[in-house]
Design an enzyme around this catalytic site. Structure first.
Site, PDB file in Angstrom:
ATOM      1  N   GLY A 293       0.829  -1.216   0.000  1.00  0.00           N
ATOM      2  CA  GLY A 293       0.000   0.000   0.000  1.00  0.00           C
ATOM      3  C   GLY A 293       0.856   1.254   0.000  1.00  0.00           C
TER       4      GLY A 293
ATOM      5  N   ARG B 157       0.038   5.593  -1.836  1.00  0.00           N
ATOM      6  CA  ARG B 157      -0.672   6.767  -1.297  1.00  0.00           C
ATOM      7  C   ARG B 157      -0.611   6.768   0.230  1.00  0.00           C
ATOM      8  NH1 ARG B 157      -6.034   6.299  -1.878  1.00  0.00           N
ATOM      9  NH2 ARG B 157      -6.037   4.183  -2.703  1.00  0.00           N
TER      10      ARG B 157
ATOM     11  N   ASP C  88      -2.861  -7.248  -5.647  1.00  0.00           N
ATOM     12  CA  ASP C  88      -3.876  -7.180  -4.597  1.00  0.00           C
ATOM     13  C   ASP C  88      -3.438  -8.098  -3.456  1.00  0.00           C
ATOM     14  OD1 ASP C  88      -6.081  -7.491  -2.970  1.00  0.00           O
ATOM     15  OD2 ASP C  88      -7.507  -7.744  -4.618  1.00  0.00           O
TER      16      ASP C  88
ATOM     17  N   SER D 185      -4.626  -0.282  13.843  1.00  0.00           N
ATOM     18  CA  SER D 185      -5.432   0.929  14.022  1.00  0.00           C
ATOM     19  C   SER D 185      -5.898   0.977  15.462  1.00  0.00           C
ATOM     20  CB  SER D 185      -6.654   0.876  13.106  1.00  0.00           C
ATOM     21  OG  SER D 185      -7.603   1.848  13.497  1.00  0.00           O
TER      22      SER D 185
ATOM     23  N   TYR E 234     -13.599  -3.898  10.381  1.00  0.00           N
ATOM     24  CA  TYR E 234     -12.250  -3.295  10.429  1.00  0.00           C
ATOM     25  C   TYR E 234     -11.593  -3.547  11.796  1.00  0.00           C
ATOM     26  CZ  TYR E 234      -8.860   0.574   9.717  1.00  0.00           C
ATOM     27  OH  TYR E 234      -7.730   1.356   9.570  1.00  0.00           O
TER      28      TYR E 234
ATOM     29  N   LYS F  80      -8.132  -5.559  12.291  1.00  0.00           N
ATOM     30  CA  LYS F  80      -6.957  -4.930  12.910  1.00  0.00           C
ATOM     31  C   LYS F  80      -6.628  -5.581  14.255  1.00  0.00           C
ATOM     32  CE  LYS F  80      -6.150  -1.836   9.682  1.00  0.00           C
ATOM     33  NZ  LYS F  80      -5.000  -2.041   8.766  1.00  0.00           N
TER      34      LYS F  80
HETATM   35  P1  NAP Z   1      -5.180   5.105   1.771  1.00  0.00           P
HETATM   36  O1  NAP Z   1      -4.774   6.537   1.744  1.00  0.00           O
HETATM   37  O2  NAP Z   1      -6.568   4.722   1.389  1.00  0.00           O
HETATM   38  O3  NAP Z   1      -4.132   4.275   0.883  1.00  0.00           O
HETATM   39  C1  NAP Z   1      -4.303   2.890   0.797  1.00  0.00           C
HETATM   40  C2  NAP Z   1      -3.077   2.279   0.144  1.00  0.00           C
HETATM   41  O4  NAP Z   1      -3.240   0.872   0.192  1.00  0.00           O
HETATM   42  C3  NAP Z   1      -2.944   2.630  -1.326  1.00  0.00           C
HETATM   43  O5  NAP Z   1      -1.567   2.603  -1.647  1.00  0.00           O
HETATM   44  C4  NAP Z   1      -3.677   1.482  -2.023  1.00  0.00           C
HETATM   45  O6  NAP Z   1      -3.238   1.221  -3.359  1.00  0.00           O
HETATM   46  C5  NAP Z   1      -3.271   0.328  -1.129  1.00  0.00           C
HETATM   47  N1  NAP Z   1      -4.202  -0.795  -1.149  1.00  0.00           N
HETATM   48  C6  NAP Z   1      -5.507  -0.808  -0.790  1.00  0.00           C
HETATM   49  N2  NAP Z   1      -6.018  -2.053  -0.947  1.00  0.00           N
HETATM   50  C7  NAP Z   1      -5.002  -2.821  -1.414  1.00  0.00           C
HETATM   51  C8  NAP Z   1      -4.887  -4.179  -1.790  1.00  0.00           C
HETATM   52  N3  NAP Z   1      -5.932  -5.020  -1.713  1.00  0.00           N
HETATM   53  N4  NAP Z   1      -3.691  -4.633  -2.248  1.00  0.00           N
HETATM   54  C9  NAP Z   1      -2.626  -3.810  -2.331  1.00  0.00           C
HETATM   55  N5  NAP Z   1      -2.672  -2.501  -1.998  1.00  0.00           N
HETATM   56  C10 NAP Z   1      -3.851  -2.020  -1.540  1.00  0.00           C
HETATM   57  O7  NAP Z   1      -4.988   4.495   3.244  1.00  0.00           O
HETATM   58  P2  NAP Z   1      -4.139   5.056   4.483  1.00  0.00           P
HETATM   59  O8  NAP Z   1      -5.013   5.977   5.234  1.00  0.00           O
HETATM   60  O9  NAP Z   1      -2.798   5.474   4.032  1.00  0.00           O
HETATM   61  O10 NAP Z   1      -4.048   3.713   5.347  1.00  0.00           O
HETATM   62  C11 NAP Z   1      -2.898   2.886   5.327  1.00  0.00           C
HETATM   63  C12 NAP Z   1      -3.034   1.863   6.436  1.00  0.00           C
HETATM   64  O11 NAP Z   1      -3.141   2.539   7.681  1.00  0.00           O
HETATM   65  C13 NAP Z   1      -4.256   0.971   6.326  1.00  0.00           C
HETATM   66  O12 NAP Z   1      -3.950  -0.327   6.759  1.00  0.00           O
HETATM   67  C14 NAP Z   1      -5.234   1.603   7.285  1.00  0.00           C
HETATM   68  O13 NAP Z   1      -6.163   0.674   7.759  1.00  0.00           O
HETATM   69  C15 NAP Z   1      -4.301   2.081   8.363  1.00  0.00           C
HETATM   70  N6  NAP Z   1      -4.846   3.163   9.170  1.00  0.00           N
HETATM   71  C16 NAP Z   1      -5.190   4.353   8.633  1.00  0.00           C
HETATM   72  C17 NAP Z   1      -5.703   5.358   9.441  1.00  0.00           C
HETATM   73  C18 NAP Z   1      -6.096   6.704   8.919  1.00  0.00           C
HETATM   74  O14 NAP Z   1      -6.675   7.494   9.713  1.00  0.00           O
HETATM   75  N7  NAP Z   1      -5.832   7.040   7.660  1.00  0.00           N
HETATM   76  C19 NAP Z   1      -5.882   5.113  10.803  1.00  0.00           C
HETATM   77  C20 NAP Z   1      -5.516   3.886  11.326  1.00  0.00           C
HETATM   78  C21 NAP Z   1      -4.993   2.915  10.492  1.00  0.00           C
HETATM   79  P3  NAP Z   1      -3.889   2.021  -4.637  1.00  0.00           P
HETATM   80  O15 NAP Z   1      -3.337   3.430  -4.557  1.00  0.00           O
HETATM   81  O16 NAP Z   1      -3.385   1.282  -5.813  1.00  0.00           O
HETATM   82  O17 NAP Z   1      -5.360   1.969  -4.449  1.00  0.00           O
END
Ligand code: NAP
Length: 251
Positions: free
Chosen positions: A19, A22, A70, A149, A162, A166
């Site tokens: 991931g 982004r 994926d 998370s 979720y 997690k």
């Molecule tokens: P995001 O901005 O939505 O980015 C998601 C990233 O994961 C993108 O690079 C996406 O690739 C990739 N991805 C999604 N599904 C995938 C799959 N099936 N196979 C391979 N790559 C995949 O998310 P984020 O906010 O950075 O979150 C990153 C992690 O932190 C996640 O595990 C999320 O649960 C965790 N998290 C986030 C937050 C928050 O507040 N943002 C809080 C707690 C935990 P594409 O660009 O190709 O779609």
């Protein structure tokens, strides 16, 4: 006695980050590149975003390779990771970051909302770490960092799927840490709260931030700094730990 193993100073270190196109994963990839790692970037499909991250990594003087797949797709992940290890050897650091949300009250969740969230976060851990762990153990060094998370610690209404994914990831990482410790491989969790990314952009943040003692969203660089520490030689004696980066939301 030395404070780090010779392998910690290996010049050929690379990090595999899922991931990484982004949000938090992109920040982790660039931060680890700044720390001296070459990077293999996984993402699902957003090549344009991945290109921008790769440009930043190259500007830091590190090498970068793309490995889009994926993480929920087990056979594809296995094949991709076999190819990666054939080309680059075993990574030093494996960062299991890819995750998605499909929020809704439990009674209203569809099968797909449950399956996709579990299969991406928890299934992704299995599909990515299992094919790499034997190499890490054989190398007798390495780092696994998983992105959980605050929801996986406290349980969040509207996020039963979720929170389960997690929470499972946290337990799995702790068990892995105990399994791998004798071979010098550490496994730790980073548990962010509300972070400013695409994932949170449509949430009612004004209301949600009232529950955050620090009163603001976290940044992706603040989460990446935690991963950087856990991947560093300085964290050699830290394993099975959950490092919260949540502005005090839950302790
Ligand atoms: P995001 O901005 O939505 O980015 C998601 C990233 O994961 C993108 O690079 C996406 O690739 C990739 N991805 C999604 N599904 C995938 C799959 N099936 N196979 C391979 N790559 C995949 O998310 P984020 O906010 O950075 O979150 C990153 C992690 O932190 C996640 O595990 C999320 O649960 C965790 N998290 C986030 C937050 C928050 O507040 N943002 C809080 C707690 C935990 P594409 O660009 O190709 O779609």
């Amino acid at each position: 006695m030395t404070s780090s193993t010779p392998a910690d100073q290996s010049p050929t270190r690379y990090a595999f980050v899922t991931g990484a196109s982004r949000g938090i994963g992109a920040a982790i990839a660039t931060r680890l590149a700044r720390d001296g790692f070459d990077i293999v970037m996984n993402f699902r499909s957003n090549q344009v975003a991945a290109d921008a991250v790769a440009t930043e990594i190259r500007a830091l003087g590190r090498q970068v390779w793309f490995l889009p797949f994926d993480v929920a797709d087990r056979p594809t992940a296995l094949k991709a990771l076999e190819d990666m290890q054939t080309k680059h050897g075993t990574p030093y650091a494996v960062v299991v970051n890819a995750g998605i949300t499909r929020d809704g009250l439990f009674g209203m969740l569809g099968d797909d909302d449950w399956d996709q969230v579990i299969n991406t976060s928890l299934g992704g851990f299995y599909n990515v770490v299992r094919p790499l762990v034997r190499g890490l153990l054989k190398a007798r060094r390495g780092r696994v960092v998983t992105m959980a998370s605050v929801s996986g610690l406290m349980g969040n209404p509207g996020q039963v799927n979720y929170s389960a994914a997690k929470g499972g990831l946290i337990a799995a990482t702790k068990a892995l840490a105990r399994e791998c410790a004798k071979r010098g491989v550490t496994a730790n969790v980073v548990a962010p709260g509300l972070i400013d990314t695409d994932m949170t952009k449509d949430l009612p943040l004004e209301q949600m931030l009232q529950a955050v003692p620090l009163g603001r969203l976290g940044t992706v660089t603040e989460v990446a700094a935690a991963v950087s520490y856990l991947c560093s030689a300085d964290a050699g004696y830290v394993t099975g730990h959950v490092l919260s980066v949540n502005g005090g939301l839950y302790t």
